[in-house]
Motif scaffolding. Structure first.
Motif, PDB file in Angstrom:
ATOM      1  N   THR A   9      30.801  47.071  38.810  1.00 42.13           N
ATOM      2  CA  THR A   9      31.944  46.175  38.585  1.00 42.13           C
ATOM      3  C   THR A   9      32.009  45.106  39.663  1.00 42.13           C
ATOM      4  N   PRO A  19      38.693  46.742  42.529  1.00 43.98           N
ATOM      5  CA  PRO A  19      39.250  46.786  41.166  1.00 43.98           C
ATOM      6  C   PRO A  19      40.751  47.091  41.197  1.00 43.98           C
ATOM      7  N   ARG A  23      42.070  53.351  38.368  1.00 43.58           N
ATOM      8  CA  ARG A  23      41.314  54.558  37.991  1.00 43.58           C
ATOM      9  C   ARG A  23      40.829  55.290  39.240  1.00 43.58           C
ATOM     10  N   GLU A  25      38.805  57.014  42.189  1.00 41.52           N
ATOM     11  CA  GLU A  25      37.569  56.633  42.871  1.00 41.52           C
ATOM     12  C   GLU A  25      37.091  57.753  43.786  1.00 41.52           C
ATOM     13  N   ASP A  66      31.481  51.600  37.728  1.00 41.58           N
ATOM     14  CA  ASP A  66      32.429  52.039  36.706  1.00 41.58           C
ATOM     15  C   ASP A  66      31.709  53.012  35.768  1.00 41.58           C
ATOM     16  N   SER A  69      34.557  53.760  32.082  1.00 38.18           N
ATOM     17  CA  SER A  69      35.948  53.314  32.250  1.00 38.18           C
ATOM     18  C   SER A  69      36.900  54.460  32.595  1.00 38.18           C
ATOM     19  N   PHE A  72      35.491  55.528  39.163  1.00 37.18           N
ATOM     20  CA  PHE A  72      34.577  54.694  39.946  1.00 37.18           C
ATOM     21  C   PHE A  72      33.875  55.529  41.004  1.00 37.18           C
TER      22      PHE A  72
END
Ligand code: GTP
Ligand code: MG
Length: 195
Positions: A9, A19, A23, A25, A66, A69, A72
């Motif tokens: 990403t 990002p 989400r 990580e 990523d 989705s 990460f």
């Protein structure tokens, strides 16, 4: 987790580039050349998604991969490489510290140590740092294919002792060559990231 789609990403040098979707990580940390990028490639079943090199200091930015989705993986520049200039090392250190201390979606860190040698002072400091900031940590002993099977338990015990690991933190031996440790690492990742 079965990974189907992986994208790089962003290769970030500053927090403004991280990002923003929130989400979970997982960061991959360890000294230069220890095998961070190789571990990432193995976990996502790609040969060369994360660039690897026999020359230390390959990864110089925070690389956010990523995974479907959902999650990460963050490939972090290695520490402790003498040939990187003092100024560059200071820049990496600040970049890594900013990330580790401010990053809300960070669910855990995988700290890689070389199974062939005793943990370095930098490895020990990094572990203490992660504990100070209450970041869940998995220690991975890399390049275990280079250690005879009969000595592997000893290696794990030695790392546990030298790094003075908390009782809740485990060491998983891993080889990017044979894939040993793959399942155990993934199960820690899934549990820690909640995916
Ligand atoms: P930097 O990006 O420079 O910090 O290095 P890194 O930690 O990402 O290491 P990288 O994955 O690039 O691997 C460094 C070297 O070690 C490469 O030559 C890899 O092929 C080798 N290597 C990595 N993992 C293993 C392993 O499990 N076994 C063996 N035998 N070699 C490995
Ligand atoms: Mg790398």
């Amino acid at each position: 987790m079965d990974v189907h789609d992986v994208k790089l990403t962003i290769s970030a040098v500053a927090a403004a580039q991280y990002p923003t979707d929130g989400r979970p990580e997982i960061a991959f940390l360890g000294r230069s050349n220890v095998g961070k990028s190789s571990l990432i490639n193995k976990l996502i079943k790609r040969k060369a998604m994360a660039r690897t090199s026999s020359v230390p200091g390959k990864t110089q930015t925070l690389n956010f991969y990523d995974l479907d989705s959902r999650l990460f993986f963050v490939d972090v520049p290695g520490y402790g490489y003498a040939k990187v200039s003092k100024a560059a090392r200071a820049k990496f250190a600040t970049m890594i510290e900013t990330y580790l201390t401010t990053r809300q979606p960070l669910h855990g860190a995988v700290l890689l140590v070389d199974s062939r040698h005793d943990p370095t002072a930098d490895d020990i400091s990094m572990y203490q740092y992660l504990k100070y900031y209450q970041i869940k940590t998995l220690v991975v002993a890399t390049k275990i294919d280079k250690t005879p099977k009969s000595k592997r338990l000893h290696v794990v015990k030695q790392i546990t002792k030298r790094m003075d690991l908390n009782q809740t933190d485990v060491v998983i031996p891993f080889s990017a060559v044979t894939g040993e440790g793959y399942d155990a690492i993934w199960s820690w990742l899934e549990q820690t990231a909640g995916v």
